[in-house]
Design a protein around this motif. Structure first.
Motif, PDB file in Angstrom:
ATOM      1  N   GLY A  33      -6.882  28.566  29.026  1.00 48.65           N
ATOM      2  CA  GLY A  33      -5.903  28.965  28.013  1.00 48.65           C
ATOM      3  C   GLY A  33      -4.514  29.208  28.570  1.00 48.65           C
ATOM      4  O   GLY A  33      -3.588  29.530  27.817  1.00 48.65           O
ATOM      5  N   VAL A  34      -4.341  29.048  29.871  1.00 49.47           N
ATOM      6  CA  VAL A  34      -3.048  29.300  30.510  1.00 49.47           C
ATOM      7  C   VAL A  34      -2.534  28.006  31.138  1.00 49.47           C
ATOM      8  O   VAL A  34      -3.287  27.267  31.767  1.00 49.47           O
ATOM      9  CB  VAL A  34      -3.165  30.387  31.602  1.00 49.47           C
ATOM     10  N   ARG A  35      -1.250  27.764  30.955  1.00 46.61           N
ATOM     11  CA  ARG A  35      -0.609  26.601  31.577  1.00 46.61           C
ATOM     12  C   ARG A  35       0.652  27.069  32.285  1.00 46.61           C
ATOM     13  O   ARG A  35       1.506  27.727  31.682  1.00 46.61           O
ATOM     14  CB  ARG A  35      -0.279  25.547  30.520  1.00 46.61           C
ATOM     15  N   LEU A  36       0.770  26.747  33.554  1.00 55.53           N
ATOM     16  CA  LEU A  36       1.937  27.163  34.336  1.00 55.53           C
ATOM     17  C   LEU A  36       3.156  26.295  34.030  1.00 55.53           C
ATOM     18  O   LEU A  36       4.247  26.805  33.779  1.00 55.53           O
ATOM     19  CB  LEU A  36       1.614  27.107  35.831  1.00 55.53           C
ATOM     20  N   LEU A  37       2.971  24.980  34.086  1.00 53.31           N
ATOM     21  CA  LEU A  37       4.066  24.045  33.818  1.00 53.31           C
ATOM     22  C   LEU A  37       4.087  23.720  32.326  1.00 53.31           C
ATOM     23  O   LEU A  37       3.882  22.584  31.907  1.00 53.31           O
ATOM     24  CB  LEU A  37       3.889  22.776  34.659  1.00 53.31           C
ATOM     25  N   ARG A  38       4.355  24.728  31.528  1.00 57.11           N
ATOM     26  CA  ARG A  38       4.317  24.542  30.082  1.00 57.11           C
ATOM     27  C   ARG A  38       5.638  23.969  29.567  1.00 57.11           C
ATOM     28  O   ARG A  38       6.576  23.738  30.328  1.00 57.11           O
ATOM     29  CB  ARG A  38       3.987  25.856  29.393  1.00 57.11           C
ATOM     30  N   LYS A  39       5.691  23.759  28.248  1.00 58.76           N
ATOM     31  CA  LYS A  39       6.842  23.099  27.640  1.00 58.76           C
ATOM     32  C   LYS A  39       8.150  23.821  27.930  1.00 58.76           C
ATOM     33  O   LYS A  39       9.186  23.190  28.147  1.00 58.76           O
ATOM     34  CB  LYS A  39       6.635  22.984  26.125  1.00 58.76           C
ATOM     35  N   GLU A  40       8.123  25.141  27.915  1.00 55.82           N
ATOM     36  CA  GLU A  40       9.355  25.898  28.145  1.00 55.82           C
ATOM     37  C   GLU A  40       9.933  25.647  29.540  1.00 55.82           C
ATOM     38  O   GLU A  40      11.124  25.856  29.771  1.00 55.82           O
ATOM     39  CB  GLU A  40       9.098  27.401  27.972  1.00 55.82           C
ATOM     40  N   VAL A  41       9.097  25.186  30.446  1.00 58.25           N
ATOM     41  CA  VAL A  41       9.544  24.926  31.816  1.00 58.25           C
ATOM     42  C   VAL A  41      10.087  23.505  31.970  1.00 58.25           C
ATOM     43  O   VAL A  41      11.134  23.295  32.597  1.00 58.25           O
ATOM     44  CB  VAL A  41       8.388  25.153  32.817  1.00 58.25           C
ATOM     45  N   LEU A  42       9.410  22.527  31.372  1.00 58.22           N
ATOM     46  CA  LEU A  42       9.731  21.125  31.652  1.00 58.22           C
ATOM     47  C   LEU A  42      10.316  20.336  30.484  1.00 58.22           C
ATOM     48  O   LEU A  42      10.829  19.236  30.694  1.00 58.22           O
ATOM     49  CB  LEU A  42       8.468  20.402  32.146  1.00 58.22           C
ATOM     50  N   GLN A  43      10.257  20.866  29.291  1.00 56.51           N
ATOM     51  CA  GLN A  43      10.718  20.086  28.141  1.00 56.51           C
ATOM     52  C   GLN A  43      12.231  20.147  27.979  1.00 56.51           C
ATOM     53  O   GLN A  43      12.851  21.188  28.154  1.00 56.51           O
ATOM     54  CB  GLN A  43      10.047  20.580  26.858  1.00 56.51           C
ATOM     55  N   ASN A  44      12.827  18.991  27.645  1.00 55.99           N
ATOM     56  CA  ASN A  44      14.271  18.884  27.377  1.00 55.99           C
ATOM     57  C   ASN A  44      15.128  19.404  28.537  1.00 55.99           C
ATOM     58  O   ASN A  44      16.133  20.091  28.329  1.00 55.99           O
ATOM     59  CB  ASN A  44      14.632  19.636  26.093  1.00 55.99           C
ATOM     60  N   VAL A  45      14.740  19.061  29.742  1.00 54.19           N
ATOM     61  CA  VAL A  45      15.514  19.453  30.925  1.00 54.19           C
ATOM     62  C   VAL A  45      16.706  18.508  31.071  1.00 54.19           C
ATOM     63  O   VAL A  45      16.548  17.290  31.102  1.00 54.19           O
ATOM     64  CB  VAL A  45      14.642  19.395  32.194  1.00 54.19           C
ATOM     65  N   SER A  46      17.895  19.064  31.153  1.00 52.99           N
ATOM     66  CA  SER A  46      19.093  18.236  31.296  1.00 52.99           C
ATOM     67  C   SER A  46      19.195  17.708  32.725  1.00 52.99           C
ATOM     68  O   SER A  46      18.509  18.174  33.635  1.00 52.99           O
ATOM     69  CB  SER A  46      20.345  19.057  30.973  1.00 52.99           C
ATOM     70  N   LEU A  50      10.025  31.305  34.766  1.00 50.13           N
ATOM     71  CA  LEU A  50       8.913  31.330  33.815  1.00 50.13           C
ATOM     72  C   LEU A  50       7.635  30.831  34.485  1.00 50.13           C
ATOM     73  O   LEU A  50       6.561  31.413  34.342  1.00 50.13           O
ATOM     74  CB  LEU A  50       9.231  30.458  32.599  1.00 50.13           C
ATOM     75  N   PHE A  51       7.768  29.736  35.215  1.00 52.13           N
ATOM     76  CA  PHE A  51       6.636  29.167  35.949  1.00 52.13           C
ATOM     77  C   PHE A  51       6.145  30.137  37.021  1.00 52.13           C
ATOM     78  O   PHE A  51       4.943  30.420  37.129  1.00 52.13           O
ATOM     79  CB  PHE A  51       7.067  27.840  36.585  1.00 52.13           C
ATOM     80  N   GLN A  52       7.064  30.673  37.793  1.00 55.81           N
ATOM     81  CA  GLN A  52       6.703  31.573  38.890  1.00 55.81           C
ATOM     82  C   GLN A  52       6.071  32.868  38.376  1.00 55.81           C
ATOM     83  O   GLN A  52       5.098  33.371  38.955  1.00 55.81           O
ATOM     84  CB  GLN A  52       7.946  31.894  39.719  1.00 55.81           C
ATOM     85  N   ARG A  53       6.606  33.400  37.285  1.00 53.18           N
ATOM     86  CA  ARG A  53       6.076  34.645  36.715  1.00 53.18           C
ATOM     87  C   ARG A  53       4.643  34.449  36.219  1.00 53.18           C
ATOM     88  O   ARG A  53       3.775  35.298  36.439  1.00 53.18           O
ATOM     89  CB  ARG A  53       6.984  35.109  35.578  1.00 53.18           C
ATOM     90  N   GLU A  54       4.398  33.330  35.568  1.00 53.20           N
ATOM     91  CA  GLU A  54       3.049  33.038  35.075  1.00 53.20           C
ATOM     92  C   GLU A  54       2.071  32.889  36.241  1.00 53.20           C
ATOM     93  O   GLU A  54       0.924  33.336  36.177  1.00 53.20           O
ATOM     94  CB  GLU A  54       3.071  31.750  34.245  1.00 53.20           C
ATOM     95  N   PHE A  55       2.534  32.275  37.311  1.00 53.51           N
ATOM     96  CA  PHE A  55       1.712  32.094  38.507  1.00 53.51           C
ATOM     97  C   PHE A  55       1.316  33.452  39.096  1.00 53.51           C
ATOM     98  O   PHE A  55       0.154  33.676  39.459  1.00 53.51           O
ATOM     99  CB  PHE A  55       2.490  31.277  39.544  1.00 53.51           C
ATOM    100  N   LYS A  56       2.270  34.360  39.187  1.00 52.23           N
ATOM    101  CA  LYS A  56       2.021  35.661  39.808  1.00 52.23           C
ATOM    102  C   LYS A  56       1.128  36.565  38.966  1.00 52.23           C
ATOM    103  O   LYS A  56       0.543  37.524  39.493  1.00 52.23           O
ATOM    104  CB  LYS A  56       3.354  36.365  40.086  1.00 52.23           C
ATOM    105  N   GLN A  57       1.023  36.276  37.676  1.00 53.30           N
ATOM    106  CA  GLN A  57       0.183  37.102  36.810  1.00 53.30           C
ATOM    107  C   GLN A  57      -1.302  36.797  36.974  1.00 53.30           C
ATOM    108  O   GLN A  57      -2.148  37.584  36.548  1.00 53.30           O
ATOM    109  CB  GLN A  57       0.602  36.911  35.346  1.00 53.30           C
TER     110      GLN A  57
END
Length: 219
Positions: free
Chosen positions: A101-114, A185-192
């Motif tokens: 149920g957990v994804r580290l590289l989720r949309k908020e991390v990789l989606q629509n990156v300029s 966001l990615f790093q915080r999820e990893f540390k949890q």
């Protein structure tokens, strides 16, 4: 006259090769001194060999692929090798991930990156994978007997980070606050997560990372 002819042939070959681009001249360098020696037939054969080597160096795929992460340019990377290495370990690694149920590289991390964000983000992510994930997952890789593919991935990540170069248009890396927030966001999820679970999940998500990297591939 024979010596002069040899020099002219060598110079002619040098001129053609010089326009071939960086990295290709070295393939022919050892052949050139030999053009000054031997009979005309031998010199002609060596000249033909040098041209064959030049043509070989220009084949598609020999130079690898090129990525353009904003101002960061990466040359000589064969992405297919990374995919092949990960697919060889994917089932083994992802089978150990019990937190679906957990994804580290989720949309908020990789989606629509300029483009400006991508330069910073790719460096931050690869550095994290090398310094944290690969460094601490080595024991598990040995236990699962996947060290060969594991090493291929790690070595290619090292190669990519070493080849990150700013483009000619912008010599400074673009580091935006937005990209920093994405990485955190990615790093915080990893540390949890529990350390072992976090390492397993991060390694199991390399396919997500590779899919994102493909978007910046320049044919």
């Amino acid at each position: 006259m024979g010596r002069l002819s040899g020099r002219l042939e060598a110079h002619s070959c040098m001129t053609r090769i010089a326009g071939a681009g960086p990295g290709r001249f070295e393939r022919i360098l050892l052949v050139l001194p030999l053009l000054k020696m031997g009979s005309p037939m031998q010199r002609a054969a060596l000249l033909s060999l040098s041209l064959i080597l030049l043509l070989w160096s220009q084949r598609p795929g020999v130079q690898g692929q090129e990525f353009q992460f904003g101002s960061c340019r990466v040359e000589g990377v064969v992405l297919q090798e990374l995919w092949a290495a990960f697919r060889a370990v994917k089932d083994v690694v992802q089978a150990q991930d019990n937190i679906t149920g957990v994804r580290l590289l989720r949309k908020e991390v990789l989606q629509n990156v300029s483009d400006a964000e991508s330069c910073y983000l790719i460096q931050a992510l690869l550095k994290f994978y090398l310094d944290t994930v690969f460094k601490n997952y080595h024991g598990k890789a040995a236990e699962f007997r996947i060290l060969k593919s594991f090493s291929t991935l790690a070595n290619n990540f090292i190669a990519i980070t070493s080849r990150l170069r700013p483009s000619q248009e912008n010599e400074m890396f673009s580091i935006s606050e937005s990209a920093r927030r994405r990485f955190l966001l990615f790093q915080r999820e990893f540390k949890q997560l529990d350390v072992e679970a976090a390492l397993t999940k991060a390694f199991g998500e390399v396919d997500i990372l590779l899919t994102w990297m493909e978007k910046f591939y320049q044919p």
